[in-house]
Write an enzyme that holds these catalytic residues in place. Structure first.
Site, PDB file in Angstrom:
ATOM      1  N   ARG A 164     -44.827 -49.986  39.571  1.00 42.38           N
ATOM      2  CA  ARG A 164     -45.269 -49.259  38.363  1.00 42.38           C
ATOM      3  C   ARG A 164     -44.246 -48.242  37.841  1.00 42.38           C
ATOM      4  NH1 ARG A 164     -47.571 -52.839  38.890  1.00 42.38           N
ATOM      5  NH2 ARG A 164     -49.787 -53.257  38.987  1.00 42.38           N
ATOM      6  N   SER A 241     -56.425 -49.512  35.125  1.00 41.97           N
ATOM      7  CA  SER A 241     -56.548 -48.747  36.379  1.00 41.97           C
ATOM      8  C   SER A 241     -56.046 -47.329  36.139  1.00 41.97           C
ATOM      9  CB  SER A 241     -55.706 -49.383  37.480  1.00 41.97           C
ATOM     10  OG  SER A 241     -56.216 -50.647  37.783  1.00 41.97           O
ATOM     11  N   GLU A 342     -52.040 -43.394  36.609  1.00 37.46           N
ATOM     12  CA  GLU A 342     -51.136 -44.410  36.064  1.00 37.46           C
ATOM     13  C   GLU A 342     -50.869 -44.191  34.568  1.00 37.46           C
ATOM     14  OE1 GLU A 342     -51.722 -48.496  37.659  1.00 37.46           O
ATOM     15  OE2 GLU A 342     -51.470 -49.112  35.585  1.00 37.46           O
TER      16      GLU A 342
HETATM   17  C1  LIG Z   1     -58.168 -53.054  30.115  1.00 38.36           C
HETATM   18  C2  LIG Z   1     -56.776 -52.750  30.602  1.00 38.36           C
HETATM   19  C3  LIG Z   1     -56.220 -53.487  31.636  1.00 38.36           C
HETATM   20  C4  LIG Z   1     -54.919 -53.209  32.099  1.00 38.36           C
HETATM   21  N1  LIG Z   1     -54.413 -53.956  33.123  1.00 38.36           N
HETATM   22  C5  LIG Z   1     -53.171 -53.713  33.592  1.00 38.36           C
HETATM   23  C6  LIG Z   1     -52.635 -54.472  34.684  1.00 38.36           C
HETATM   24  O1  LIG Z   1     -53.267 -55.392  35.187  1.00 38.36           O
HETATM   25  N2  LIG Z   1     -51.406 -54.165  35.124  1.00 38.36           N
HETATM   26  C7  LIG Z   1     -50.645 -53.180  34.564  1.00 38.36           C
HETATM   27  O2  LIG Z   1     -49.513 -52.955  35.015  1.00 38.36           O
HETATM   28  N3  LIG Z   1     -51.122 -52.450  33.519  1.00 38.36           N
HETATM   29  C8  LIG Z   1     -52.356 -52.676  33.034  1.00 38.36           C
HETATM   30  N4  LIG Z   1     -52.860 -51.932  32.000  1.00 38.36           N
HETATM   31  C9  LIG Z   1     -52.050 -50.846  31.441  1.00 38.36           C
HETATM   32  C10 LIG Z   1     -51.274 -51.251  30.156  1.00 38.36           C
HETATM   33  O3  LIG Z   1     -51.851 -52.348  29.537  1.00 38.36           O
HETATM   34  C11 LIG Z   1     -49.801 -51.543  30.423  1.00 38.36           C
HETATM   35  O4  LIG Z   1     -49.162 -50.458  31.017  1.00 38.36           O
HETATM   36  C12 LIG Z   1     -49.049 -51.919  29.122  1.00 38.36           C
HETATM   37  O5  LIG Z   1     -47.815 -52.508  29.425  1.00 38.36           O
HETATM   38  C13 LIG Z   1     -48.790 -50.715  28.215  1.00 38.36           C
HETATM   39  O6  LIG Z   1     -48.129 -51.184  27.058  1.00 38.36           O
HETATM   40  P1  LIG Z   1     -48.404 -50.559  25.635  1.00 38.36           P
HETATM   41  O7  LIG Z   1     -47.564 -51.304  24.663  1.00 38.36           O
HETATM   42  O8  LIG Z   1     -49.860 -50.490  25.347  1.00 38.36           O
HETATM   43  O9  LIG Z   1     -47.800 -49.106  25.854  1.00 38.36           O
HETATM   44  P2  LIG Z   1     -48.404 -47.703  25.378  1.00 38.36           P
HETATM   45  O10 LIG Z   1     -49.696 -47.454  26.064  1.00 38.36           O
HETATM   46  O11 LIG Z   1     -48.387 -47.614  23.906  1.00 38.36           O
HETATM   47  O12 LIG Z   1     -47.292 -46.717  25.971  1.00 38.36           O
HETATM   48  C14 LIG Z   1     -47.154 -46.536  27.354  1.00 38.36           C
HETATM   49  C15 LIG Z   1     -45.808 -45.852  27.633  1.00 38.36           C
HETATM   50  O13 LIG Z   1     -44.752 -46.750  27.301  1.00 38.36           O
HETATM   51  C16 LIG Z   1     -43.904 -46.165  26.313  1.00 38.36           C
HETATM   52  N5  LIG Z   1     -43.471 -47.246  25.408  1.00 38.36           N
HETATM   53  C17 LIG Z   1     -44.247 -48.204  24.829  1.00 38.36           C
HETATM   54  N6  LIG Z   1     -43.476 -49.009  24.078  1.00 38.36           N
HETATM   55  C18 LIG Z   1     -42.206 -48.544  24.191  1.00 38.36           C
HETATM   56  C19 LIG Z   1     -40.953 -48.958  23.638  1.00 38.36           C
HETATM   57  N7  LIG Z   1     -40.834 -50.005  22.824  1.00 38.36           N
HETATM   58  N8  LIG Z   1     -39.843 -48.243  23.974  1.00 38.36           N
HETATM   59  C20 LIG Z   1     -39.918 -47.172  24.806  1.00 38.36           C
HETATM   60  N9  LIG Z   1     -41.072 -46.748  25.353  1.00 38.36           N
HETATM   61  C21 LIG Z   1     -42.198 -47.426  25.039  1.00 38.36           C
HETATM   62  C22 LIG Z   1     -44.767 -45.129  25.604  1.00 38.36           C
HETATM   63  O14 LIG Z   1     -43.950 -44.128  24.999  1.00 38.36           O
HETATM   64  C23 LIG Z   1     -45.583 -44.599  26.773  1.00 38.36           C
HETATM   65  O15 LIG Z   1     -44.813 -43.685  27.510  1.00 38.36           O
HETATM   66  C24 LIG Z   1     -54.160 -52.177  31.516  1.00 38.36           C
HETATM   67  C25 LIG Z   1     -54.727 -51.428  30.463  1.00 38.36           C
HETATM   68  C26 LIG Z   1     -56.024 -51.709  30.016  1.00 38.36           C
HETATM   69  C27 LIG Z   1     -56.585 -50.929  28.888  1.00 38.36           C
END
Ligand SMILES: Cc1cc2nc3c(=O)[nH]c(=O)nc-3n(C[C@H](O)[C@H](O)[C@H](O)COP(=O)(O)OP(=O)(O)OC[C@H]3O[C@@H](n4cnc5c(N)ncnc54)[C@H](O)[C@@H]3O)c2cc1C
Length: 347
Positions: A164, A241, A342
């Site tokens: 992570r 999570s 997380e």
């Molecule tokens: C129902 C649910 C289930 C999930 N299951 C999992 C799982 O099984 N495994 C897991 O690892 N995660 C899981 N997650 C967490 C999440 O989906 C992941 O971490 C996902 O990759 C976050 O991506 P995002 O684009 O939504 O990022 P955001 O939530 O928008 O941002 C998260 C972080 O990444 C940074 N960021 C985003 N895009 C960029 C970019 N282009 N450049 C630089 N920084 C950036 C943001 O600034 C922030 O710091 C889950 C979440 C939910 C709601």
């Protein structure tokens, strides 16, 4: 490029809490990202990069500077010998990308089906599930360095991937805007079947272990735990999570086992977690006085997953944070372990 003011952030996140962005812009190209960065610099505004908003707790005050919503799209792929390289814009939706790779019969991300968010979000916390993580298949990525203003290519080794984490959420946090990511996948490869839940799913069915079937299975298992965003599912209004599985030393693990045994309890063992000396955070939460469905106010624990804190209605970010602090305190008191959240806290 349109700069908007006072844009509500809660609807742009899966948790659905938090105040507005003072300024907000959607960037659909590298040039627009550069333009937005120049705007933030010129007006001395702190910059926050928003992907799919699925790993965020936005504060009730919102973000005082500029929120840049990553919207660079496009997926290209080329085939080498046995390997398919998929190059995707950081704003592409992750699960749509997984579907495209599976449709091309390429193995490597099938177990990550159904995870919400964007392509650009996946390297940040080295997204993982069901025995797979993106560190296994990311070949390289291109990011804009906010310090030098230059585009920089990162090979997988430069990303510092671990459980992570990556350089993007540790030592270089906030320094780079990820623009594109290239994945190296195995053409006509076998699906990964490392996880108990998946093996059980297929042992109970007369269904071939193809990439498409594994993707469908993962999505079905995730839906049963509200870990798939499904309209109308209240338990999916979360950030996934909320706590990482703590990594402990062999000595501490023995101590925990002794403590559990003195209460006639046994810490469950999973090969995938054992290999990395991780204690299941869900078990710690459930054995510190919190059960699935706990809480009857605006904030609670999902009825289907002990690690998901859910917004049951009009929760505030402050309530979510207070609730997670209570869980952390009780786990610390009961087991002497400090759980690490997380999601990313914004503002
Ligand atoms: C129902 C649910 C289930 C999930 N299951 C999992 C799982 O099984 N495994 C897991 O690892 N995660 C899981 N997650 C967490 C999440 O989906 C992941 O971490 C996902 O990759 C976050 O991506 P995002 O684009 O939504 O990022 P955001 O939530 O928008 O941002 C998260 C972080 O990444 C940074 N960021 C985003 N895009 C960029 C970019 N282009 N450049 C630089 N920084 C950036 C943001 O600034 C922030 O710091 C889950 C979440 C939910 C709601």
């Amino acid at each position: 490029m349109l700069i908007q003011e006072n844009v509500a952030l809660a609807p742009l996140t899966t948790m659905g809490v938090g105040g507005p962005a003072r300024y907000f812009v959607e960037a659909t190209s590298t040039d627009e990202v550069r333009e937005a960065v120049r705007y933030a610099d010129a007006h001395r505004l702190p910059l926050f990069i928003l992907g799919g908003g699925s790993n965020l707790i936005v504060s009730d005050r919102g973000w005082p500077g500029l929120v840049l919503k990553m919207a660079i799209l496009g997926i290209n792929h080329r085939h080498g010998r046995g390997t398919a390289y998929f190059d995707a814009g950081a704003g592409e939706e992750w699960d749509g990308f997984v579907a495209a790779t599976v449709a091309h019969n390429c193995a490597g991300v099938e177990c990550l089906s159904g995870i919400p968010g964007s392509i650009g979000g996946t390297p940040v916390q080295n997204v993982g599930a069901y025995g797979q993580e993106v560190a296994e298949t990311i070949d390289s990525l291109v990011a804009l360095d906010l310090k030098s203003g230059e585009e920089q290519e990162f090979d997988k080794e430069d990303c510092g991937f671990a459980y992570r984490t990556s350089v993007f959420n540790t030592r270089q946090r906030g320094r780079y805007v990820i623009l594109r990511v290239t994945f190296a996948l195995k053409l006509d490869g076998e699906p990964k079947m490392a996880y108990g839940d998946l093996q059980k799913y297929f042992s109970n069915r007369d269904s071939a272990r193809t990439l498409a079937n594994v993707r469908a299975a993962v999505r079905q298992i995730r839906a049963s735990k509200s870990m798939l965003i499904t309209p109308g599912d209240e338990d999916a209004r979360s950030a996934g999570s909320f706590f990482k599985n703590p990594v402990v030393s062999a000595k501490l693990f023995e101590e925990l086992k002794r403590r559990a045994a003195s209460q006639n309890l046994a810490i469950p063992r999973y090969p995938a977690l054992d290999a990395q000396k991780k204690v299941p955070a869900a078990w710690l939460v459930e054995h510190s006085g919190f059960s699935k469905g706990y809480g009857n106010g605006a904030v609670g624990i999902s009825r289907k997953h002990a690690l998901a804190i859910v917004n049951r209605g009009r929760a505030t970010a402050a309530e979510i944070v207070a609730f997670s602090d209570e869980i952390r305190r009780r786990v610390q008191e009961s087991w002497g372990i400090q759980l690490e959240p997380e999601p990313v806290f914004v503002g």
